[in-house]
Design a protein around this motif. Structure first.
Motif, PDB file in Angstrom:
ATOM      1  N   LEU A 130       0.815  -1.503  -0.076  1.00 17.35           N
ATOM      2  CA  LEU A 130       0.295   0.440   0.199  1.00 17.35           C
ATOM      3  C   LEU A 130       0.738   1.022   0.204  1.00 17.35           C
ATOM      4  N   ALA A 131       0.596   2.135   1.408  1.00 15.52           N
ATOM      5  CA  ALA A 131       1.687   3.345   0.970  1.00 15.52           C
ATOM      6  C   ALA A 131       2.434   3.654   1.087  1.00 15.52           C
ATOM      7  N   ALA A 132       3.383   1.792   1.905  1.00 15.25           N
ATOM      8  CA  ALA A 132       4.963   2.211   1.815  1.00 15.25           C
ATOM      9  C   ALA A 132       5.316   1.293   0.547  1.00 15.25           C
ATOM     10  N   TRP A 133       5.312   2.244  -0.282  1.00 10.84           N
ATOM     11  CA  TRP A 133       5.541   1.941  -1.680  1.00 10.84           C
ATOM     12  C   TRP A 133       6.894   1.244  -2.219  1.00 10.84           C
ATOM     13  N   GLY A 134       7.904   1.795  -0.990  1.00 13.60           N
ATOM     14  CA  GLY A 134       9.092   1.642  -1.510  1.00 13.60           C
ATOM     15  C   GLY A 134      10.022   0.155  -0.816  1.00 13.60           C
ATOM     16  N   SER A 170     -15.186  -4.161  16.894  1.00 13.14           N
ATOM     17  CA  SER A 170     -14.993  -3.577  16.524  1.00 13.14           C
ATOM     18  C   SER A 170     -15.826  -4.785  14.783  1.00 13.14           C
ATOM     19  N   THR A 171     -17.045  -3.961  14.597  1.00 12.51           N
ATOM     20  CA  THR A 171     -17.914  -5.228  12.700  1.00 12.51           C
ATOM     21  C   THR A 171     -17.317  -4.089  12.020  1.00 12.51           C
ATOM     22  N   ALA A 172     -16.564  -2.887  12.100  1.00  9.07           N
ATOM     23  CA  ALA A 172     -16.290  -2.877  10.343  1.00  9.07           C
ATOM     24  C   ALA A 172     -15.344  -2.822  10.138  1.00  9.07           C
ATOM     25  N   GLU A 173     -14.964  -2.405   8.804  1.00 12.62           N
ATOM     26  CA  GLU A 173     -13.139  -1.788   8.306  1.00 12.62           C
ATOM     27  C   GLU A 173     -12.824  -0.643   9.693  1.00 12.62           C
ATOM     28  N   THR A 174     -11.843  -1.341   9.770  1.00 13.41           N
ATOM     29  CA  THR A 174     -11.266   0.211  10.889  1.00 13.41           C
ATOM     30  C   THR A 174     -11.028   1.665  10.534  1.00 13.41           C
ATOM     31  N   HIS A 175     -10.464   1.690   8.886  1.00 12.42           N
ATOM     32  CA  HIS A 175      -9.957   3.209   8.372  1.00 12.42           C
ATOM     33  C   HIS A 175     -11.351   3.098   8.616  1.00 12.42           C
ATOM     34  N   ASP A 176     -12.922   3.222   9.081  1.00 11.79           N
ATOM     35  CA  ASP A 176     -13.768   4.507   8.442  1.00 11.79           C
ATOM     36  C   ASP A 176     -14.342   4.520   9.584  1.00 11.79           C
ATOM     37  N   TYR A 200      -8.468   8.832  12.946  1.00 10.97           N
ATOM     38  CA  TYR A 200      -8.837   7.457  11.948  1.00 10.97           C
ATOM     39  C   TYR A 200      -7.789   7.037  11.654  1.00 10.97           C
ATOM     40  N   PHE A 201      -7.782   5.505  11.509  1.00 13.62           N
ATOM     41  CA  PHE A 201      -6.139   5.048  11.398  1.00 13.62           C
ATOM     42  C   PHE A 201      -6.677   4.293  10.377  1.00 13.62           C
ATOM     43  N   ALA A 202      -6.662   5.235   9.424  1.00 10.19           N
ATOM     44  CA  ALA A 202      -6.006   4.893   7.863  1.00 10.19           C
ATOM     45  C   ALA A 202      -4.801   5.083   7.141  1.00 10.19           C
ATOM     46  N   THR A 203      -5.050   4.710   5.600  1.00  7.67           N
ATOM     47  CA  THR A 203      -3.535   4.609   5.319  1.00  7.67           C
ATOM     48  C   THR A 203      -3.388   5.963   3.785  1.00  7.67           C
ATOM     49  N   LEU A 204      -2.982   6.894   4.563  1.00 10.49           N
ATOM     50  CA  LEU A 204      -2.547   7.774   2.884  1.00 10.49           C
ATOM     51  C   LEU A 204      -2.964   7.012   1.579  1.00 10.49           C
ATOM     52  N   TRP A 205      -3.523   7.748   0.371  1.00 14.11           N
ATOM     53  CA  TRP A 205      -3.720   6.628  -0.654  1.00 14.11           C
ATOM     54  C   TRP A 205      -4.347   5.995  -1.219  1.00 14.11           C
ATOM     55  N   HIS A 206      -4.640   5.229  -0.325  1.00 14.70           N
ATOM     56  CA  HIS A 206      -5.078   3.600  -0.287  1.00 14.70           C
ATOM     57  C   HIS A 206      -6.403   3.967   0.656  1.00 14.70           C
ATOM     58  N   LEU A 207      -6.432   4.578   1.089  1.00 19.41           N
ATOM     59  CA  LEU A 207      -7.498   4.398   2.350  1.00 19.41           C
ATOM     60  C   LEU A 207      -8.438   3.036   2.618  1.00 19.41           C
ATOM     61  N   LYS A 208      -7.184   2.016   3.321  1.00 16.23           N
ATOM     62  CA  LYS A 208      -7.146   0.858   3.686  1.00 16.23           C
ATOM     63  C   LYS A 208      -6.875   1.589   5.082  1.00 16.23           C
ATOM     64  N   ASP A 209      -6.845   0.206   5.539  1.00 19.56           N
ATOM     65  CA  ASP A 209      -6.986  -0.056   7.157  1.00 19.56           C
ATOM     66  C   ASP A 209      -5.254   0.281   8.002  1.00 19.56           C
ATOM     67  N   GLY A 210      -4.168   0.061   7.144  1.00 18.08           N
ATOM     68  CA  GLY A 210      -3.047  -0.142   7.322  1.00 18.08           C
ATOM     69  C   GLY A 210      -2.209  -0.914   7.129  1.00 18.08           C
ATOM     70  N   VAL A 211      -0.772  -0.568   7.235  1.00 15.68           N
ATOM     71  CA  VAL A 211       0.278  -0.836   6.642  1.00 15.68           C
ATOM     72  C   VAL A 211       0.917  -1.773   7.786  1.00 15.68           C
ATOM     73  N   GLY A 212       1.129  -3.255   7.128  1.00  8.64           N
ATOM     74  CA  GLY A 212       1.104  -4.391   8.709  1.00  8.64           C
ATOM     75  C   GLY A 212       1.074  -5.780   7.705  1.00  8.64           C
ATOM     76  N   ASP A 213       1.426  -6.572   8.650  1.00  8.59           N
ATOM     77  CA  ASP A 213       1.221  -8.008   7.965  1.00  8.59           C
ATOM     78  C   ASP A 213       0.402  -8.801   9.698  1.00  8.59           C
ATOM     79  N   THR A 214      -0.325  -9.996   8.754  1.00  8.84           N
ATOM     80  CA  THR A 214      -1.821 -10.845   9.487  1.00  8.84           C
ATOM     81  C   THR A 214      -1.058 -12.123   9.753  1.00  8.84           C
ATOM     82  N   TYR A 215      -1.615 -12.354  10.818  1.00 10.32           N
ATOM     83  CA  TYR A 215      -0.769 -14.068  11.321  1.00 10.32           C
ATOM     84  C   TYR A 215      -2.524 -14.763  11.758  1.00 10.32           C
ATOM     85  N   ILE A 216      -2.512 -16.053  10.991  1.00  7.62           N
ATOM     86  CA  ILE A 216      -3.058 -16.613  10.990  1.00  7.62           C
ATOM     87  C   ILE A 216      -3.105 -17.757  12.132  1.00  7.62           C
TER      88      ILE A 216
END
Length: 804
Positions: free
Chosen positions: A155-159, A230-236, A356-372
Motif C-alpha cells: 500500500l502506501a509504503a511503496w518502497g 469493532s465490526t466494520a473496516e477500521t479505517h472508517d 482515523y487509523f487510515a492509510t494515505l492514498w489507499h484509504l485502507k486500515d494500515g500497513v502491516g502483517d496478519t497472522y492466522i
C-alpha cells in the motif's frame, strides 16, 4: 558473534589471474522453490569432536537469518548491489557434539524493497576452515520451501516491499531448529567470488560488510490507548472514548508491560527464536490457564486495540498465541492518526479522539502483517522485515475458539548511533527539540541512511548529506557515512551522473543531487581525517562535473539537465522544481553548479592536484560571470530564479552567498533581501540547512533563531521526529530535518574544521538572542568542549588539534 573484518578471505589461495577472487564454497539454492516471492530454509546437521570457534562468511540473495541450534546468530546480507555484494562474518563458538545450522532465506523479486538488489535466489555459507564439514557446495546442506507465507501489497509504503499473511495451519513450525519434513539436498550453483574476480559470468562480487550489527533491543514500551469491539473496516471508524472497553484496555496494557520480561526469559532458552520468528519451541502456555499478563479474546468476536508506542520506532513485532484455531491477528502500523477518514491532515500527534487509523492514498486500515493461528499452543509469529511508526493497531478476529495472546512485544532495530555529546543554552526551547532530532536520525539509520522508514526506506543524496553532517557532530562512528559516499559513487552512469538514491533497483536521476554528493565528499574531507578515501572518490566527482559541462550552452550557462531537477518542496514549485529548472535555464541550478565547482576545487587542492583545482576554480568563475550577467537584478539587489526575472527565492540567494565569491556590497544587498523581501519563495525544512549556512556567512543570527520556530512547533504538535515538509506532511519521520542539531555545534557554538582533516578548527559563535550556550561533541581525536557568552568563548580541544 558478528565480527568486522578488513581483509579478503581466501585472497592468497591462487596466483592464476583467471581464478583470483574465487572462494572455495559455492552458492546453493532450492531447486523446487519456483518463482519469487518465496521463503526457504537451509539446514546442516553436523558433529564436531572438540570444542572450537569457527569463523564463517555468510551471505544470501535476497536476505537471510542465520540460526545455530535454534538461536539467531545474525541477519543479512547488508544492502549493496550485485557488484558490491556484502557478506557477514561470524565467529561461531561450538561445543563438542551435535549441532544444527539453519538459515531462513527469502526472495521477493520484483516486489522487494526498492533498495533490495538481487541477481537470483541463493545462499552461501563459507567457513575459513572445516570447508568440507560446513561449507555450501561441500557439506550436506539441505533445503525446503517454507509453507504458510502469503505476500500482500505494501500500500502506501511503496518502497519497502511486500507485507505478509502467515497461515499457521500451513506453517512449518520448528524449522529454525531443523525440524519437520520435506528437506531435500540443495542445488549447487556457481562458485562464490569476491570483487577481484575476473572473466566470469554475472555473479555477486563479495565484499566484507561495512557496518556493525544493527541494534536489536526489546523494551517495555507501548500504551494500550483504546480497545473496542469493532465490526466494520477500521479505517472508517474513528477512535472514540465512548467505544472504549476500559477493563479490557487494562488487560492489554498488562500484556504489553509483561511482554518485555517474558521475552527476556524466553531469550535464555536455546530453543527460542530471538525476535519475531514463527516456530518457537518454547513451552506451551495453554489458553485455558488463567494468569496475569495475557489476553483471551472470546470465540466469534473481534477486538480492535490501538497501541501508542509513545515514540517513533522501527521494530520487529513479536506475537505468541495459544488456541483459537482460524483466528487472525492483524498488526498494522501508522506514523499518526488522521483527522479525516480520507487521510488528509494529522493535527496533534498525541491526540487520538475522533481520529482515523487510515492509510494515505489507499484509504485502507494500515500497513502491516496478519497472522492466522492453527490452534496450537505457544505459536510464535513475527515479520521478515521491521515496521515503522508510532501507532500500532491490533485487530483480533476469532472463529469457533477463543484465542489467547501470550505475548505481544516490539523489538527495536536501527543502526547503533547514539548522541555522545551535549548542548545547553539559555533558551530551553532549543534543548527541547534535541531528542526529536536525535530520534529522527536514529530511525532513518539502518543498513543505509534512509529518507523515511515508513514509506520508502531509500538513501537519497540530498537527505543523506544532512544526515551525515549530523552524524559527524554527535558520534565518532562514520561508517554509515563512508558507505553512503561509496554507494553514490558506484551508482554513477557511464555518462558520469549519480543515481538520486542508492542502492536502488529503480533508476531515478536527480541531477542536483549529484552536485550535492560533491558537497558531501567536501564535508567528509573537512570533518574526518582520511584524504586517501577522499582521493578514491575524485574520479567520480570529475565525471559528474564533466557531465554538467555537456549541458553548458552558448551563454555559458547550464540548461536543464536530463532528469528530475528537484531542489526543495516549495509549495509554488511543481514537483519541487524551481522556475525553468525542468528544461530551461535555471538560476538556482546554475548557482548550485558554481558551488559544486568550488567544492571540487577545494578537494583537488587538498589531495595535491593544483592543476585540477585551478581548472574547477576557473570554471566556477566563468559560470558566475554568466550568472551575474543573466540573473543578477541590480534594482532588487537579488539573484532571480529565471532569465525573465519573474521568480525569486531564498534558495538562489543562499547558493550565491555560499558559492559565488561575492563582493561585500553584493552580500549586503542579499542580506537585506533575505531579511525583508516578502516575494522570495521560502525554503522548507530540507533546504533551510543552506539558508542557515547563508545566515552564518552573512551574520544574520536573529533570522536563524526565527526560522527555528518551525522545529519548536514539532513539540507543540506531539511529534517525536521531524517531518518531511510543512503541514500537511506525508512523512512524520524525515531525517533531513535533523540538521539544526548540526548547526547547534557548527553555527551557534561556531566550531568548524578550518582545514581538511579537522586538525585545525575555527571558533566563531553566533549566539543571536542567547545569553549563553555550551556543548561538547566528539572529535576523531577525542572531544571538543566549548562555552560561549557575550564575553567570549572558552574552548577545550583534543591533543593534536589547534584553533586558528
Amino acid at each position: 558473534m558478528k565480527v568486522h573484518i578488513d581483509y579478503r578471505p581466501y585472497a592468497d589461495e591462487t596466483t592464476d589471474w583467471s581464478k583470483r577472487g574465487t572462494w572455495p564454497c559455492k552458492w546453493v539454492s532450492c531447486a523446487n522453490a519456483g518463482e519469487p516471492p518465496f521463503v526457504t530454509a537451509y539446514r546442516l546437521l553436523f558433529r564436531i569432536e572438540q570444542a572450537r570457534t569457527v569463523r564463517a562468511h555468510v551471505s544470501a540473495d535476497e536476505r537471510y537469518e542465520l540460526f545455530l541450534d535454534g538461536a539467531r546468530v545474525g541477519r543479512g546480507s547488508e544492502r549493496g548491489d550485485v557488484d558490491h555484494w556484502y557478506f557477514e562474518t561470524y565467529d561461531l563458538e561450538l561445543d563438542a557434539g551435535e549441532h544444527t545450522l539453519v538459515a531462513r532465506v527469502w526472495s521477493v523479486g520484483e516486489q522487494a524493497p526498492y533498495a533490495q538488489m538481487t541477481l537470483r535466489p541463493g545462499f552461501l555459507f563459507s567457513p575459513e576452515d572445516d570447508i568440507e564439514l560446513l561449507g555450501t557446495g561441500h557439506a550436506a546442506w539441505e533445503v525446503k520451501r517454507l509453507a504458510g507465507y502469503e505476500f500482500t501489497p505494501q500500500l502506501a509504503a511503496w518502497g519497502t516491499g511486500l507485507r505478509l499473511h502467515i497461515h499457521g495451519d500451513q506453517f512449518d513450525w520448528g524449522w529454525q531448529v531443523g525440524g519437520g519434513g520435506g528437506w531435500e539436498p540443495v542445488k549447487v550453483d556457481e562458485e562464490a567470488k569476491n570483487d577481484s574476480a575476473n572473466d566470469n559470468f554475472p555473479t555477486r562480487l563479495l565484499i566484507p560488510g561495512a557496518l556493525p550489527a544493527m541494534m536489536e533491543e526489546a523494551g517495555a514500551f507501548g500504551k494500550a490507548r483504546h480497545v473496542s469491539d469493532s465490526t466494520a473496516e477500521t479505517h472508517d471508524v474513528p477512535i472514540r472514548a465512548a467505544d472504549n472497553l476500559p477493563g479490557e484496555a487494562a488487560a492489554w496494557q498488562a500484556l504489553l508491560t509483561g511482554a518485555f520480561e517474558r521475552g527476556r526469559q524466553a531469550e535464555s532458552s536455546a530453543l527460542t527464536s530471538l525476535g519475531g520468528t514463527p516456530g518457537s519451541l518454547a513451552a506451551p502456555s495453554p489458553a485455558a490457564t488463567p494468569r496475569a499478563g495475557i489476553v483471551t479474546v472470546p470465540a466469534h468476536s473481534r477486538r480492535r486495540v490501538l497501541i501508542d508506542l509513545e515514540n517513533y520506532f522501527c521494530a520487529y513485532p513479536e506475537l505468541v498465541t495459544s488456541g483459537g484455531k482460524g483466528a487472525s491477528v492483524r498488526i498494522h502500523w501508522q506514523e499518526a492518526l488522521y483527522n479525516e477518514k480520507e487521510a488528509k491532515t494529522k493535527g496533534n500527534r498525541d491526540e487520538t479522539e475522533g481520529k482515523y487509523f487510515a492509510t494515505l492514498w489507499h484509504l485502507k486500515d494500515g500497513v502491516g502483517d496478519t497472522y492466522i493461528t492453527d490452534g496450537g499452543d505457544g505459536r510464535e509469529f513475527g515479520s521478515l522485515w521491521w515496521h515503522a511508526g508510532r501507532y500500532v493497531e491490533v485487530l483480533v478476529t476469532t472463529q469457533d475458539e477463543p484465542v489467547t495472546i501470550e505475548r505481544l512485544a516490539f523489538r527495536e532495530t536501527r543502526y547503533p548511533v547514539e548522541m555522545l555529546g551535549s548542548f545547553e543554552c539559555s533558551d530551553d526551547r532549543l534543548e527541547s527539540i534535541v531528542p526529536i532530532m536525535e530520534r529522527v536520525l536514529q530511525m532513518c539509520s539502518h543498513e543505509t541512511y534512509m529518507d523515511c522508514p515508513y514509506y520508502e526506506q531509500l538513501q537519497y543524496v540530498g537527505d543523506t548529506r544532512l544526515q551525515a553532517l549530523v552524524t559527524y557532530v554527535i558520534t565518532s562512528d562514520d561508517r554509515l557515512a563512508r558507505k553512503a559516499l561509496r554507494m553514490f559513487d558506484i551508482s554513477r552512469l557511464v555518462e558520469g551522473i549519480t543515481y538520486s538514491r542508492y542502492p536502488s533497483r529503480i533508476r531515478q536521476i536527480i541531477p542536483p543531487f549529484s552536485l550535492w554528493w560533491i558537497g558531501m565528499v567536501h564535508d567528509y574531507a573537512l570533518w574526518r581525517d582520511d584524504l586517501p578515501f577522499v582521493r578514491s572518490l575524485m574520479p567520480g566527482i570529475r565525471a559528474v562535473l564533466d557531465r554538467f559541462g555537456d549541458w553548458i550552452d552558448s551563454d555559458g550557462l547550464a540548461q536543464g539537465p536530463d532528469g528530475w531537477n528537484f531542489m526543495d518542496w516549495v509549495e509554488e514549485w511543481r514537483a519541487g522544481i524551481p522556475a525553468d529548472g525542468d528544461s530551461g535555464v535555471s538560476g538556482i541550478v546554475n548557482l548550485l553548479l558554481a558551488l559544486a565547482l568550488r567544492y571540487a576545487a577545494d578537494l583537488e587542492g587538498w589531495i595535491g592536484e593544483p592543476e585540477l583545482a585551478a581548472r574547477h576554480a576557473r570554471r566556477a568563475d566563468e559560470l558566475m560571470e554568466a550568472i551575474d550577467r543573466r540573473f543578477w537584478d541590480e534594482k532588487r539587489g537579488l539573484y532571480a530564479d529565471d532569465l525573465a526575472h519573474v521568480h525569486w527565492s531564498e534558495h538562489a540567494q543562499c547558493l550565491a552567498v555560499l558559492g559565488g565569491s561575492l563582493s561585500a556590497a553584493r552580500r549586503a544587498q542579499i542580506a537585506k533581501g533575505l531579511q525583508g523581501d516578502p516575494d522570495l519563495a521560502r525554503t522548507t525544512i530540507y533546504f533551510t540547512h543552506y539558508l542557515f549556512e547563508a545566515y552564518r556567512e552573512l551574520g544574520l543570527a536573529d533570522l536563524l533563531f526565527e526560522r527555528l520556530e518551525m522545529w519548536f512547533d514539532h513539540v507543540k504538535n506531539g511529534l517525536k521526529t521531524t517531518i518531511e515538509h510543512p503541514e500537511p506532511t506525508r512523512s512524520d519521520c524525515h531525517a533531513w530535518g535533523a540538521h539544526p542539531l548540526f548547526h547547534y555545534y557548527a553555527t551557534i557554538l561556531g566550531v568548524r574544521p578550518a582545514a581538511a582533516g579537522f586538525r585545525q578548527v575555527s571558533v566563531r559563535p553566533m549566539l543571536g538572542p542567547l545569553k549563553w550556550a555550551k556543548g561538547r561533541f566528539p572529535h576523531p581525536l577525542g572531544e571538543i568542549e566549548i562555552e560561549a557568552s557575550g564575553s567570549g568563548a572558552q574552548v577545550r580541544l583534543p591533543e593534536g588539534v589547534t584553533q586558528i
